[in-house]
Motif scaffolding. Structure first.
Motif, PDB file in Angstrom:
ATOM      1  N   THR A 316       0.846  -1.185   0.000  1.00 14.80           N
ATOM      2  CA  THR A 316       0.000   0.000   0.000  1.00 14.80           C
ATOM      3  C   THR A 316       0.884   1.239   0.000  1.00 14.80           C
ATOM      4  O   THR A 316       2.090   1.172   0.233  1.00 14.80           O
ATOM      5  CB  THR A 316      -0.921   0.032   1.230  1.00 14.80           C
ATOM      6  N   GLY A 317       0.255   2.383  -0.251  1.00 15.81           N
ATOM      7  CA  GLY A 317       0.972   3.648  -0.194  1.00 15.81           C
ATOM      8  C   GLY A 317       1.551   4.055  -1.532  1.00 15.81           C
ATOM      9  O   GLY A 317       1.247   3.476  -2.577  1.00 15.81           O
ATOM     10  N   ALA A 318       2.411   5.080  -1.492  1.00 17.44           N
ATOM     11  CA  ALA A 318       2.970   5.668  -2.702  1.00 17.44           C
ATOM     12  C   ALA A 318       3.914   4.707  -3.411  1.00 17.44           C
ATOM     13  O   ALA A 318       4.644   3.939  -2.781  1.00 17.44           O
ATOM     14  CB  ALA A 318       3.705   6.959  -2.353  1.00 17.44           C
ATOM     15  N   ALA A 319       3.897   4.759  -4.747  1.00 15.58           N
ATOM     16  CA  ALA A 319       4.801   3.946  -5.556  1.00 15.58           C
ATOM     17  C   ALA A 319       6.119   4.678  -5.727  1.00 15.58           C
ATOM     18  O   ALA A 319       6.490   5.102  -6.823  1.00 15.58           O
ATOM     19  CB  ALA A 319       4.158   3.644  -6.905  1.00 15.58           C
ATOM     20  N   ASP A 320       6.817   4.820  -4.632  1.00 14.70           N
ATOM     21  CA  ASP A 320       8.100   5.527  -4.614  1.00 14.70           C
ATOM     22  C   ASP A 320       9.059   4.717  -3.760  1.00 14.70           C
ATOM     23  O   ASP A 320       8.874   4.603  -2.544  1.00 14.70           O
ATOM     24  CB  ASP A 320       7.912   6.932  -4.032  1.00 14.70           C
ATOM     25  N   PRO A 321      10.085   4.125  -4.377  1.00 13.88           N
ATOM     26  CA  PRO A 321      10.976   3.248  -3.602  1.00 13.88           C
ATOM     27  C   PRO A 321      11.742   3.964  -2.504  1.00 13.88           C
ATOM     28  O   PRO A 321      12.175   3.337  -1.546  1.00 13.88           O
ATOM     29  CB  PRO A 321      11.915   2.679  -4.668  1.00 13.88           C
ATOM     30  N   ALA A 323      10.521   6.932  -0.816  1.00  9.95           N
ATOM     31  CA  ALA A 323       9.576   7.351   0.221  1.00  9.95           C
ATOM     32  C   ALA A 323       8.833   6.179   0.844  1.00  9.95           C
ATOM     33  O   ALA A 323       8.338   6.286   1.968  1.00  9.95           O
ATOM     34  CB  ALA A 323       8.565   8.349  -0.373  1.00  9.95           C
ATOM     35  N   ASN A 324       8.737   5.066   0.149  1.00  7.55           N
ATOM     36  CA  ASN A 324       7.951   3.939   0.651  1.00  7.55           C
ATOM     37  C   ASN A 324       8.712   2.631   0.442  1.00  7.55           C
ATOM     38  O   ASN A 324       8.274   1.756  -0.306  1.00  7.55           O
ATOM     39  CB  ASN A 324       6.591   3.901  -0.074  1.00  7.55           C
ATOM     40  N   PRO A 325       9.852   2.456   1.102  1.00  7.31           N
ATOM     41  CA  PRO A 325      10.630   1.229   0.898  1.00  7.31           C
ATOM     42  C   PRO A 325       9.911  -0.023   1.379  1.00  7.31           C
ATOM     43  O   PRO A 325      10.160  -1.120   0.870  1.00  7.31           O
ATOM     44  CB  PRO A 325      11.903   1.492   1.707  1.00  7.31           C
ATOM     45  N   ALA A 326       8.984   0.120   2.341  1.00  7.62           N
ATOM     46  CA  ALA A 326       8.283  -1.056   2.856  1.00  7.62           C
ATOM     47  C   ALA A 326       7.446  -1.717   1.769  1.00  7.62           C
ATOM     48  O   ALA A 326       7.340  -2.943   1.708  1.00  7.62           O
ATOM     49  CB  ALA A 326       7.400  -0.654   4.033  1.00  7.62           C
ATOM     50  N   ILE A 559      -0.166   5.141  -6.764  1.00  5.21           N
ATOM     51  CA  ILE A 559      -0.205   4.461  -5.474  1.00  5.21           C
ATOM     52  C   ILE A 559      -0.503   2.989  -5.706  1.00  5.21           C
ATOM     53  O   ILE A 559      -1.043   2.607  -6.751  1.00  5.21           O
ATOM     54  CB  ILE A 559      -1.255   5.075  -4.516  1.00  5.21           C
ATOM     55  N   PHE A 560      -0.153   2.167  -4.735  1.00  5.30           N
ATOM     56  CA  PHE A 560      -0.463   0.746  -4.825  1.00  5.30           C
ATOM     57  C   PHE A 560      -1.907   0.531  -4.394  1.00  5.30           C
ATOM     58  O   PHE A 560      -2.289   0.862  -3.274  1.00  5.30           O
ATOM     59  CB  PHE A 560       0.480  -0.063  -3.937  1.00  5.30           C
ATOM     60  N   GLY A 561      -2.700  -0.009  -5.291  1.00  3.82           N
ATOM     61  CA  GLY A 561      -4.100  -0.254  -4.975  1.00  3.82           C
ATOM     62  C   GLY A 561      -4.866  -0.563  -6.235  1.00  3.82           C
ATOM     63  O   GLY A 561      -4.369  -0.410  -7.354  1.00  3.82           O
ATOM     64  N   VAL A 562      -6.115  -0.995  -6.065  1.00  5.09           N
ATOM     65  CA  VAL A 562      -7.003  -1.321  -7.172  1.00  5.09           C
ATOM     66  C   VAL A 562      -8.092  -0.272  -7.216  1.00  5.09           C
ATOM     67  O   VAL A 562      -8.833  -0.091  -6.247  1.00  5.09           O
ATOM     68  CB  VAL A 562      -7.615  -2.727  -7.007  1.00  5.09           C
ATOM     69  N   THR A 563      -8.187   0.470  -8.330  1.00  2.00           N
ATOM     70  CA  THR A 563      -9.177   1.525  -8.439  1.00  2.00           C
ATOM     71  C   THR A 563     -10.520   0.959  -8.858  1.00  2.00           C
ATOM     72  O   THR A 563     -10.602  -0.132  -9.428  1.00  2.00           O
ATOM     73  CB  THR A 563      -8.728   2.578  -9.461  1.00  2.00           C
ATOM     74  N   ASP A 564     -11.585   1.738  -8.599  1.00  2.65           N
ATOM     75  CA  ASP A 564     -12.920   1.241  -8.910  1.00  2.65           C
ATOM     76  C   ASP A 564     -13.257   1.507 -10.372  1.00  2.65           C
ATOM     77  O   ASP A 564     -12.473   2.073 -11.137  1.00  2.65           O
ATOM     78  CB  ASP A 564     -13.967   1.838  -7.966  1.00  2.65           C
ATOM     79  N   ARG A 565     -14.502   1.105 -10.744  1.00  2.00           N
ATOM     80  CA  ARG A 565     -14.909   1.106 -12.153  1.00  2.00           C
ATOM     81  C   ARG A 565     -15.420   2.465 -12.619  1.00  2.00           C
ATOM     82  O   ARG A 565     -15.773   2.628 -13.776  1.00  2.00           O
ATOM     83  CB  ARG A 565     -16.014   0.050 -12.323  1.00  2.00           C
ATOM     84  N   LYS A 566     -15.409   3.478 -11.738  1.00  2.13           N
ATOM     85  CA  LYS A 566     -16.031   4.741 -12.115  1.00  2.13           C
ATOM     86  C   LYS A 566     -15.284   5.450 -13.238  1.00  2.13           C
ATOM     87  O   LYS A 566     -15.833   6.345 -13.891  1.00  2.13           O
ATOM     88  CB  LYS A 566     -16.138   5.668 -10.897  1.00  2.13           C
ATOM     89  N   THR A 567     -14.034   5.099 -13.491  1.00  2.06           N
ATOM     90  CA  THR A 567     -13.320   5.677 -14.621  1.00  2.06           C
ATOM     91  C   THR A 567     -13.436   4.822 -15.876  1.00  2.06           C
ATOM     92  O   THR A 567     -12.844   5.145 -16.891  1.00  2.06           O
ATOM     93  CB  THR A 567     -11.830   5.858 -14.278  1.00  2.06           C
ATOM     94  N   LEU A 568     -14.181   3.724 -15.808  1.00  2.00           N
ATOM     95  CA  LEU A 568     -14.303   2.845 -16.975  1.00  2.00           C
ATOM     96  C   LEU A 568     -15.195   3.465 -18.041  1.00  2.00           C
ATOM     97  O   LEU A 568     -14.874   3.454 -19.228  1.00  2.00           O
ATOM     98  CB  LEU A 568     -14.854   1.489 -16.546  1.00  2.00           C
ATOM     99  N   THR A 569     -16.342   3.997 -17.641  1.00  2.00           N
ATOM    100  CA  THR A 569     -17.226   4.721 -18.547  1.00  2.00           C
ATOM    101  C   THR A 569     -17.629   6.021 -17.872  1.00  2.00           C
ATOM    102  O   THR A 569     -18.000   6.028 -16.695  1.00  2.00           O
ATOM    103  CB  THR A 569     -18.487   3.899 -18.872  1.00  2.00           C
ATOM    104  N   LEU A 570     -17.575   7.112 -18.602  1.00  2.00           N
ATOM    105  CA  LEU A 570     -17.884   8.427 -18.077  1.00  2.00           C
ATOM    106  C   LEU A 570     -18.999   9.059 -18.904  1.00  2.00           C
ATOM    107  O   LEU A 570     -19.016   8.911 -20.130  1.00  2.00           O
ATOM    108  CB  LEU A 570     -16.638   9.317 -18.107  1.00  2.00           C
ATOM    109  N   PRO A 571     -19.941   9.789 -18.271  1.00  2.00           N
ATOM    110  CA  PRO A 571     -21.111  10.284 -18.997  1.00  2.00           C
ATOM    111  C   PRO A 571     -20.786  11.284 -20.089  1.00  2.00           C
ATOM    112  O   PRO A 571     -21.549  11.433 -21.044  1.00  2.00           O
ATOM    113  CB  PRO A 571     -21.968  10.913 -17.882  1.00  2.00           C
ATOM    114  N   PHE A 572     -19.657  11.983 -19.978  1.00  2.00           N
ATOM    115  CA  PHE A 572     -19.358  13.042 -20.942  1.00  2.00           C
ATOM    116  C   PHE A 572     -18.347  12.611 -21.998  1.00  2.00           C
ATOM    117  O   PHE A 572     -17.947  13.415 -22.834  1.00  2.00           O
ATOM    118  CB  PHE A 572     -18.834  14.285 -20.206  1.00  2.00           C
ATOM    119  N   LEU A 573     -17.905  11.347 -21.973  1.00  2.00           N
ATOM    120  CA  LEU A 573     -16.998  10.832 -22.995  1.00  2.00           C
ATOM    121  C   LEU A 573     -17.716   9.731 -23.761  1.00  2.00           C
ATOM    122  O   LEU A 573     -17.936   8.641 -23.239  1.00  2.00           O
ATOM    123  CB  LEU A 573     -15.709  10.298 -22.363  1.00  2.00           C
TER     124      LEU A 573
END
Length: 616
Positions: A316-321, A323-326, A559-573
């Motif tokens: 989890t956290g930022a994808a920066d080796p 700042a986030n070595p863990a 960041i490390f994580g799984v984003t939701d589907r709200k960016t899959l289809t957008l009403p204005f695109l």
């Protein structure tokens, strides 16, 4: 059907029986599919790890044609050997209805339908189910006796029924009312429940199950994802695996990415409702305004991953080796090679004594540590076919204006404003013009998989007209002709249909992001992050081919994580709006047959459940 009138009641009773049989034999890839990319000849074909920038170093210096010449495949390809199955579904329904004329102005329609739906059967019982809670029959041999998950044949000691699911005995009530509010005004409303037929669930039909249509996977790389394994010169060194049929012993030792129905699934259905007001104006002008809605429950999805790595193991956290070595230490831990207790079919000189005979988990002497932390580590991947855990919602305002003329002309305009939201998809998306790919970003959080459906149409206007040409007996011109001449000129009509429709949503595809590119197996899909509101660009269609919308606001997640589907289809695109013009010249009674056609074509988009057409 039986019908009986008793006073103010018009009673109807009936039944229906269907027998659907499908003798199936087909292979979409009889010669196999083989793909090549730059990764296997690149400087760093596997992303992630300390000191690396995920997504930036992939395929650096590589060349896809060079990979082809060396025979180093991209992975994920296979060849399919199908069985000849004899599938069958039995369907029985009983229904009863009552049209009750309460007063001259008020009518009530009551009905009920009982669907006695049987599931797929196969003549030789070549069907299986996945039981996630059953102790694996191979766990003890691998030294992991507590491992769960097993595929069970139907009509066996583990699964007594001949079908994957128990019969669905579904009761569907329906009610409708109509009230003449004024001399020229009628109000109607209705509600009903409609169950989806089992044959809609395409992927769990017997001919699609892996025991009847087995894919032999081309294993292109060792467990590290970097070292070439089987090249194009001999992609299947152990041969092409034929379908297993009812060989339980062979089924138990398969480790490929496999799928099957899950026991205990619920019947999918939709609730549909509407409120309609019709008003007849002077001059044969009809105005019709309606609200229609639908809610789908337990809807099927093509497949759902059951073997995704659980969130508690993920970095989890930022994808920066720096700042986030863990996080990078966790990646190194999960991707480290460890002994594979399941492998039983390794190429010499490796010696493997595990029970699994296929897939990467069955043929590699080592695996990434994360593989052994998966819910079902004995499989490369495992999925449920047609999980009935999805839902949809549809709302629409439908307006219609119709004008009839005494000379045989008819003009109709229908306008619909609507929205369709769901977390499922078309069952046949490879045939559809606008449909997101199957799969969830996060199989553990299906609620956040909801978005606009790929077929959402927010606005649709259809104009239709029917005009009887004034030629022939009884018309203004040639009204005294007879015989052959009259038959040649009479009965002709000109019909016009013009459709204006907003485009389908654009699918924002791909799985960019540090987690997806970390090298950890089965982590889900980290969809693109959106930093702002994107809009369609301006200019001619030709100028906008390479940049239809503002892409600068989309970027791989940092960041490390799984984003939701709200960016899959957008009403204005959306893809370009549809404008379609159709002119029909027809004969033999255009005022009846073609007028009916026009009425059907200009009908507003109905409140349907995504991926299912409901009737009854």
């Amino acid at each position: 059907m039986l019908s009986k009138i008793v006073g103010k009641h018009n009673l109807k009773f009936g039944g229906e029986f269907r027998l659907l049989r499908n003798n199936y034999y087909e292979s979409n890839d009889p010669a196999g599919f083989f793909h090549f990319n730059a990764n296997m000849t690149g400087a760093n074909p596997q992303n992630g790890g300390p000191g690396r920038t995920p997504g930036a170093d992939a395929a650096a210096g590589g060349n896809g044609f060079a990979s082809f010449l060396l025979g180093y495949g991209a992975g994920g390809d296979s060849v399919t050997e199908p069985a000849r199955t004899a599938d069958q579904i039995k369907y029985l329904a009983l229904y009863a209805g009552d049209t009750f004329q309460v007063t001259k102005k008020f009518t009530v329609n009551l009905g009920v339908r009982v669907d006695l739906q049987g599931d797929w059967t196969e003549r030789f019982d070549r069907i299986l189910v996945f039981n996630p809670n059953e102790t694996s029959p191979i766990g003890t041999q691998a030294g992991m006796p507590d491992v769960k998950g097993a595929f069970d044949l139907v009509h066996s000691s583990q699964h007594h029924s001949r079908s994957a699911y128990d019969p669905w005995n579904d009761v569907s009530p329906r009610i409708g009312v109509s009230y003449q509010f004024a001399r020229n005004t009628v109000i109607r409303a209705g509600y009903g429940i409609f169950y989806v037929s089992p044959d809609i669930r395409w992927d769990d039909a017997p001919h699609n199950l892996f025991i009847n249509s087995f894919n032999t996977t081309w294993l292109t790389a060792q467990a590290d994802g970097v070292t070439p394994k089987n090249t194009l010169f001999n992609p299947f060194p152990t041969g092409i695996t034929p379908p297993f049929g009812r060989d339980q012993a062979l089924i138990n030792v398969q480790g490929n990415g496999v799928s099957a129905p899950l026991v205990g699934e619920k019947a999918p259905y939709s609730q549909q409702w509407n409120l309609n007001i019709q008003h007849q104006l002077a001059g044969n002008l009809l105005l019709d305004v309606a609200y229609a809605g639908s809610k789908g429950t337990h809807l099927p999805m093509h497949t759902q991953d059951l073997n995704q790595l659980q969130p508690q193991f993920l970095p989890t956290g930022a994808a920066d080796p720096i700042a986030n070595p863990a996080a990078y230490a966790q990646i190194a831990f999960l991707t480290a090679q460890v002994a594979n207790p399941f492998a039983g079919n390794c190429a010499p000189p490796a010696v493997c004594t595990g029970p699994v005979q296929s897939g990467g988990v069955g043929t590699n002497p080592t695996v990434k540590r994360a593989q052994l932390l998966l819910p079902y580590p004995q499989y490369d991947d495992v999925a449920v076919t047609e999980p009935d855990n999805r839902d949809s919602s549809y709302h629409s305002l439908q307006e219609k204006v119709q004008k009839r003329f005494s000379a045989g002309a008819n003009i109709l305009a229908a306008y619909t404003v609507s929205k369709l939201i769901d977390n499922t998809n078309s069952e046949i998306n490879w045939l559809e013009a606008a449909s997101p790919g199957w799969g969830d970003g996060n199989a553990y959080d299906l609620r956040h998989e909801r978005s606009l459906d790929g077929f959402d149409v927010p606005q649709r206007l259809v104009l239709g007209s029917v005009l009887d040409l004034p030629f022939g007996r009884g018309k203004k011109f040639a009204n005294n002709w007879s015989g052959v001449a009259n038959k040649l000129v009479s009965g002709w009509g000109v019909d016009t249909i013009i459709t204006f429709q907003k485009g389908f949503p654009i699918i924002i595809g791909g799985c960019p992001g540090p987690l997806s590119n970390s090298g950890i197996p089965n982590v889900g899909c980290a969809r693109a992050a959106r930093a702002g509101v994107s809009h369609l660009t301006s200019g001619s269609l030709q100028d906008r081919l390479t940049r239809w919308f503002d892409t600068s606001v989309f970027a791989p997640s940092q960041i490390f994580g799984v984003t939701d589907r709200k960016t899959l289809t957008l009403p204005f695109l959306r893809i370009p709006s549809l404008v379609r013009r159709t002119v029909l010249v027809s004969s033999s009674g255009p005022s009846s047959s073609t007028a009916s056609t026009i009425r059907n074509l200009v009908r507003p988009i109905p409140a349907v459940v995504a991926a299912a057409t409901l009737a009854g």
